[in-house]
Design a protein around this motif. Sequence first.
Motif, PDB file in Angstrom:
ATOM      1  N   TRP A 150      -4.075  15.469  37.457  1.00  0.00           N
ATOM      2  CA  TRP A 150      -5.222  15.976  38.209  1.00  0.00           C
ATOM      3  C   TRP A 150      -6.245  16.492  37.199  1.00  0.00           C
ATOM      4  O   TRP A 150      -6.741  17.630  37.278  1.00  0.00           O
ATOM      5  CB  TRP A 150      -4.778  17.063  39.194  1.00  0.00           C
ATOM      6  CG  TRP A 150      -4.045  16.539  40.401  1.00  0.00           C
ATOM      7  CD1 TRP A 150      -3.756  15.236  40.706  1.00  0.00           C
ATOM      8  CD2 TRP A 150      -3.507  17.315  41.484  1.00  0.00           C
ATOM      9  NE1 TRP A 150      -3.076  15.153  41.903  1.00  0.00           N
ATOM     10  CE2 TRP A 150      -2.909  16.415  42.410  1.00  0.00           C
ATOM     11  CE3 TRP A 150      -3.461  18.687  41.775  1.00  0.00           C
ATOM     12  CZ2 TRP A 150      -2.283  16.840  43.583  1.00  0.00           C
ATOM     13  CZ3 TRP A 150      -2.846  19.113  42.946  1.00  0.00           C
ATOM     14  CH2 TRP A 150      -2.268  18.190  43.835  1.00  0.00           C
ATOM     15  N   GLU A 167      -7.068  20.451  37.475  1.00  0.00           N
ATOM     16  CA  GLU A 167      -6.844  21.077  38.776  1.00  0.00           C
ATOM     17  C   GLU A 167      -5.359  21.412  38.902  1.00  0.00           C
ATOM     18  O   GLU A 167      -4.501  20.556  38.695  1.00  0.00           O
ATOM     19  CB  GLU A 167      -7.283  20.111  39.891  1.00  0.00           C
ATOM     20  CG  GLU A 167      -7.103  20.706  41.264  1.00  0.00           C
ATOM     21  CD  GLU A 167      -8.091  20.137  42.291  1.00  0.00           C
ATOM     22  OE1 GLU A 167      -9.087  19.495  41.896  1.00  0.00           O
ATOM     23  OE2 GLU A 167      -7.849  20.358  43.483  1.00  0.00           O
ATOM     24  N   ARG A 168      -5.083  22.657  39.194  1.00  0.00           N
ATOM     25  CA  ARG A 168      -3.704  23.152  39.314  1.00  0.00           C
ATOM     26  C   ARG A 168      -2.907  22.946  38.024  1.00  0.00           C
ATOM     27  O   ARG A 168      -1.703  22.689  38.053  1.00  0.00           O
ATOM     28  CB  ARG A 168      -2.967  22.480  40.477  1.00  0.00           C
ATOM     29  CG  ARG A 168      -3.734  22.446  41.778  1.00  0.00           C
ATOM     30  CD  ARG A 168      -4.149  23.796  42.244  1.00  0.00           C
ATOM     31  NE  ARG A 168      -4.852  23.766  43.518  1.00  0.00           N
ATOM     32  CZ  ARG A 168      -5.404  24.848  44.064  1.00  0.00           C
ATOM     33  NH1 ARG A 168      -5.367  26.009  43.451  1.00  0.00           N
ATOM     34  NH2 ARG A 168      -6.008  24.770  45.223  1.00  0.00           N
ATOM     35  N   VAL A 203      -7.258  13.219  41.544  1.00  0.00           N
ATOM     36  CA  VAL A 203      -7.404  12.596  42.870  1.00  0.00           C
ATOM     37  C   VAL A 203      -8.728  13.002  43.531  1.00  0.00           C
ATOM     38  O   VAL A 203      -9.288  12.253  44.332  1.00  0.00           O
ATOM     39  CB  VAL A 203      -6.243  12.955  43.830  1.00  0.00           C
ATOM     40  CG1 VAL A 203      -5.000  12.174  43.495  1.00  0.00           C
ATOM     41  CG2 VAL A 203      -5.960  14.459  43.843  1.00  0.00           C
ATOM     42  N   LYS A 242      -7.634   9.154  47.242  1.00  0.00           N
ATOM     43  CA  LYS A 242      -7.576  10.280  48.194  1.00  0.00           C
ATOM     44  C   LYS A 242      -8.816  10.146  49.062  1.00  0.00           C
ATOM     45  O   LYS A 242      -9.935  10.309  48.569  1.00  0.00           O
ATOM     46  CB  LYS A 242      -7.581  11.601  47.428  1.00  0.00           C
ATOM     47  CG  LYS A 242      -7.729  12.841  48.301  1.00  0.00           C
ATOM     48  CD  LYS A 242      -7.636  14.121  47.466  1.00  0.00           C
ATOM     49  CE  LYS A 242      -7.814  15.359  48.331  1.00  0.00           C
ATOM     50  NZ  LYS A 242      -7.643  16.620  47.558  1.00  0.00           N
ATOM     51  N   ARG A 251      -3.276   7.674  49.541  1.00  0.00           N
ATOM     52  CA  ARG A 251      -2.563   8.931  49.842  1.00  0.00           C
ATOM     53  C   ARG A 251      -2.585   9.262  51.340  1.00  0.00           C
ATOM     54  O   ARG A 251      -3.596   9.053  52.016  1.00  0.00           O
ATOM     55  CB  ARG A 251      -3.155  10.081  49.042  1.00  0.00           C
ATOM     56  CG  ARG A 251      -2.879   9.928  47.562  1.00  0.00           C
ATOM     57  CD  ARG A 251      -3.527  11.032  46.779  1.00  0.00           C
ATOM     58  NE  ARG A 251      -2.697  12.193  46.593  1.00  0.00           N
ATOM     59  CZ  ARG A 251      -3.086  13.440  46.794  1.00  0.00           C
ATOM     60  NH1 ARG A 251      -4.294  13.696  47.273  1.00  0.00           N
ATOM     61  NH2 ARG A 251      -2.301  14.449  46.527  1.00  0.00           N
ATOM     62  N   PHE A 302      -2.047  12.359  52.315  1.00  0.00           N
ATOM     63  CA  PHE A 302      -2.277  13.808  52.395  1.00  0.00           C
ATOM     64  C   PHE A 302      -3.607  14.053  53.104  1.00  0.00           C
ATOM     65  O   PHE A 302      -4.655  14.195  52.470  1.00  0.00           O
ATOM     66  CB  PHE A 302      -2.289  14.395  50.986  1.00  0.00           C
ATOM     67  CG  PHE A 302      -2.527  15.875  50.944  1.00  0.00           C
ATOM     68  CD1 PHE A 302      -1.607  16.751  51.499  1.00  0.00           C
ATOM     69  CD2 PHE A 302      -3.662  16.393  50.345  1.00  0.00           C
ATOM     70  CE1 PHE A 302      -1.825  18.126  51.449  1.00  0.00           C
ATOM     71  CE2 PHE A 302      -3.888  17.761  50.304  1.00  0.00           C
ATOM     72  CZ  PHE A 302      -2.972  18.630  50.855  1.00  0.00           C
ATOM     73  N   LYS A 325       3.383  12.968  50.282  1.00  0.00           N
ATOM     74  CA  LYS A 325       3.957  14.149  49.623  1.00  0.00           C
ATOM     75  C   LYS A 325       5.370  14.400  50.140  1.00  0.00           C
ATOM     76  O   LYS A 325       5.695  14.035  51.274  1.00  0.00           O
ATOM     77  CB  LYS A 325       3.084  15.371  49.868  1.00  0.00           C
ATOM     78  CG  LYS A 325       1.772  15.338  49.085  1.00  0.00           C
ATOM     79  CD  LYS A 325       1.019  16.662  49.140  1.00  0.00           C
ATOM     80  CE  LYS A 325      -0.281  16.528  48.348  1.00  0.00           C
ATOM     81  NZ  LYS A 325      -1.063  17.779  48.310  1.00  0.00           N
ATOM     82  N   ASP A 333       2.477  21.177  51.885  1.00  0.00           N
ATOM     83  CA  ASP A 333       1.896  21.014  50.550  1.00  0.00           C
ATOM     84  C   ASP A 333       2.771  21.619  49.460  1.00  0.00           C
ATOM     85  O   ASP A 333       2.493  22.730  49.003  1.00  0.00           O
ATOM     86  CB  ASP A 333       0.502  21.665  50.521  1.00  0.00           C
ATOM     87  CG  ASP A 333      -0.339  21.176  49.350  1.00  0.00           C
ATOM     88  OD1 ASP A 333       0.075  20.202  48.702  1.00  0.00           O
ATOM     89  OD2 ASP A 333      -1.397  21.769  49.091  1.00  0.00           O
ATOM     90  N   GLU A 347       5.412  11.485  46.638  1.00  0.00           N
ATOM     91  CA  GLU A 347       4.647  12.243  45.639  1.00  0.00           C
ATOM     92  C   GLU A 347       5.272  13.627  45.516  1.00  0.00           C
ATOM     93  O   GLU A 347       5.361  14.363  46.493  1.00  0.00           O
ATOM     94  CB  GLU A 347       3.184  12.351  46.101  1.00  0.00           C
ATOM     95  CG  GLU A 347       2.309  13.204  45.192  1.00  0.00           C
ATOM     96  CD  GLU A 347       0.842  13.287  45.669  1.00  0.00           C
ATOM     97  OE1 GLU A 347       0.298  12.301  46.195  1.00  0.00           O
ATOM     98  OE2 GLU A 347       0.246  14.369  45.504  1.00  0.00           O
ATOM     99  N   GLU A 384       1.908  24.596  41.358  1.00  0.00           N
ATOM    100  CA  GLU A 384       0.806  25.234  42.075  1.00  0.00           C
ATOM    101  C   GLU A 384       1.295  26.385  42.953  1.00  0.00           C
ATOM    102  O   GLU A 384       0.650  27.426  43.033  1.00  0.00           O
ATOM    103  CB  GLU A 384       0.090  24.182  42.941  1.00  0.00           C
ATOM    104  CG  GLU A 384      -0.944  24.770  43.863  1.00  0.00           C
ATOM    105  CD  GLU A 384      -1.662  23.713  44.710  1.00  0.00           C
ATOM    106  OE1 GLU A 384      -1.431  22.513  44.497  1.00  0.00           O
ATOM    107  OE2 GLU A 384      -2.456  24.110  45.572  1.00  0.00           O
ATOM    108  N   HIS A 412      -3.446  30.309  44.749  1.00  0.00           N
ATOM    109  CA  HIS A 412      -2.040  30.179  45.147  1.00  0.00           C
ATOM    110  C   HIS A 412      -1.054  30.830  44.195  1.00  0.00           C
ATOM    111  O   HIS A 412       0.141  30.525  44.234  1.00  0.00           O
ATOM    112  CB  HIS A 412      -1.649  28.703  45.362  1.00  0.00           C
ATOM    113  CG  HIS A 412      -2.446  28.036  46.429  1.00  0.00           C
ATOM    114  ND1 HIS A 412      -2.720  26.688  46.452  1.00  0.00           N
ATOM    115  CD2 HIS A 412      -3.063  28.545  47.525  1.00  0.00           C
ATOM    116  CE1 HIS A 412      -3.454  26.392  47.507  1.00  0.00           C
ATOM    117  NE2 HIS A 412      -3.686  27.517  48.174  1.00  0.00           N
TER     118      HIS A 412
HETATM  119  C1  GCU Z   1      -3.489  20.751  47.301  1.00  0.00           C
HETATM  120  C2  GCU Z   1      -4.180  21.367  46.135  1.00  0.00           C
HETATM  121  C3  GCU Z   1      -5.473  20.709  45.802  1.00  0.00           C
HETATM  122  C4  GCU Z   1      -5.271  19.193  45.701  1.00  0.00           C
HETATM  123  C5  GCU Z   1      -4.619  18.692  46.970  1.00  0.00           C
HETATM  124  C6  GCU Z   1      -4.272  17.224  46.927  1.00  0.00           C
HETATM  125  O1  GCU Z   1      -4.173  21.077  48.477  1.00  0.00           O
HETATM  126  O2  GCU Z   1      -4.384  22.731  46.368  1.00  0.00           O
HETATM  127  O3  GCU Z   1      -5.945  21.229  44.599  1.00  0.00           O
HETATM  128  O4  GCU Z   1      -6.471  18.555  45.489  1.00  0.00           O
HETATM  129  O5  GCU Z   1      -3.424  19.376  47.173  1.00  0.00           O
HETATM  130  O6  GCU Z   1      -3.095  16.924  46.783  1.00  0.00           O
HETATM  131  O7  GCU Z   1      -5.124  16.383  47.065  1.00  0.00           O
END
Ligand code: GCU
Length: 681
Positions: free
Chosen positions: A157, A165-166, A207, A285, A322, A324, A358, A363, A385, A391, A526
């Motif tokens: 990420w 990210e994260r 993503v 995504k 994805r 999600f 996921k 999450d 995933e 996170e 988080h």
């Molecule tokens: C979580 C996460 C985000 C990420 C998202 C994803 O929500 O906090 O930072 O972008 O998952 O998997 O797309």
Amino acid sequence: MKNNGYNLWLQYTDIENSTLKKKYLSQIKNIHSFGNSETIKACVEELERGFSGLFGDDYFLDKEASNNVLIIGTISNLNDIHQKNLKEDVLQIKKDGFIIKKIEINGNKKIVITAKTATGVLYGVFRFLRELQTNQPIEQIKIIDSPKVDVRILNHWDNLDRTVERGYAGFSIFDWHKLPDFKDPRYLDYARANASIGINGTVVNNVNSNALILTPMYLEKVKALADIFRPYGLKIYLTARFSAPIEIGGLKTADPLNEDVKNWWNEKVKEIYKYIPDFGGFLVKANSEGQPGPQDYDRNHVDGANMFADALAPFKGIVMWRAFVYSEHNPTDRAKQAYTEFVPYDGKFKDNVIIQVKNGAIDFQPREPFHPMFGAMPNTNLMIEFQITQEYMGGATHLVYQPKLFQEVLEADTYRKGKGSIVAKVIDGSLHNKKLTGVSGVSNIGNDINWTGNHFLQSNWYGFGRLAWNPYLDAKSIADEWLRMTFTNENDFVNPIKNMMIDSRETVVNYMTPLGLHHIMATNHHYGPGPWVGNLSRPEWNPVYYHKANEKGVGFNRTKTGSNATAQYAPEVEEMFNNVSTTPEIYLLWFHHLPWDYKLKNGKTLWNNIALKYQQGVNEAENMISSWNLMEQYVDESRFKEIQMMLNIQYKEAKWWRDSCLLYFQQFSKMKLPDGVEKPN
Ligand code: GCU
């Protein structure tokens, strides 16, 4: 000696047991390699690197030797006589599988490492080195192993400005500014580490994608990485921003059914393959958390995914689409949305599309029941995933050995084709006879010298790779290998620390989210507890949405009298979760809203059980410190101390979690803390 952890599990430290070392040396007098591809060269280099570390000053190759030698090469490059000898074994390997076998030809003993592909040989080489690193006998060695899953892939990420990210291990290892000309040697070590555990793909950007990655300036940089990774069997994939045709293509729309849009992607894909002939494909995504997607044009996931699939198919590329997805307009339960949106499309996606799901429906919580989509789309390729980066589990400071979590999900029974239809069978394709399979993990890698921000969390990268290769492996034996390779073969170290790792997952559940509580972490970042109302625009980002605590009780009723998310599971599973007495207590408050004085199986009230679990988590975090403190003699000073400091943070924060959650929930329960639970201060 100072060890900064850079070498991960590929430490190749001098074998301490001198008898064993001699035995090994007497069987590996020379390396005969066949073929001269870049991958075979990488094999030889790795063996030399490994041997010089493992055997130290005793290592030398006898160039004349033909007895007790190591033979490496793809089966088609070996001599006829070797080929004949291995004929039966070759029938047993699939894809990039390998054979390591001791054979004797005309009185000469040889250990052969071979495969159908050069990458397979490389996997065999790493496996052989692991045997030595973990001090296994090789006199009669015979290992035949093949990956059970096709796409074994990391998802970085990582943003183009190097923020992650994260990410909790520094900045991105991909230095886009200096690429393509500056090729950090770390890229090669990254490829080696991945190959050593069978990872064969990497998505190098976030993503939440930036369309710039698809411009020529960046594609040149991506190409430089692909060239470094190629000999290690590591394919590059990119995330594709759905609105890229507008942002970088000058079109007015990104409608997947629009001819100009389709053409734009077709041309873009062609261009990418000019730079990277073995490009893997896209991860997308779409229509998730504000990202653009086909629904912006009243189209659906099938329209979106199949558009990419058509563009990639001529080059054998794939689309990982994805699942999600969730929206603030969903009135009942976020956990239901992915299934609701995707399952009706079963059978509609092209063959080179794989839906990336996921492990759980919310999450990446410390514990979630398995995602109901697993097994529910028999006519669709579907991959899992996991989130290796933590996170929701204390960033890089908390020691959580995640393969235990991964294994729990992989072993969960979906009952989709009767008892025994476990998630692993969905993932390896065997349940529904799927041709394209995959396992992905959100990377925990950054530019920290030890890669993962905490020495122990290297084990999660390692364990992820091992389970992606074989989703039926046992987390405990993976921990065993990893400890031996990373630290020492001393059993007095390996055994207690292995147990500590295995227990660490339950520990984090206990002090964060026991008994099925979930998503009660502080808002946005988080990290740390935050079960109270956050300052958030969307209801389903608020922790109260998930725990629903009030004076009557706590928990999310997902049964048929509540959101009815249970109906998304196979009837056997649905029934189990609908009924409070058959719901495993680890998932209790995930599926049920129960009164504070509800009695659990141990005869104690729900409130007392929650409080005792939080305390147990704290006690276990404290015990981890005691276990580690006994290990000083086995570990180099720097790693020992760094891990010790991290464990102290974890213990401090376990108490923070306990105190915050108990004080918060106590306003509703209005009940006393049971004996044995420390009072918050
Ligand atoms: C979580 C996460 C985000 C990420 C998202 C994803 O929500 O906090 O930072 O972008 O998952 O998997 O797309």
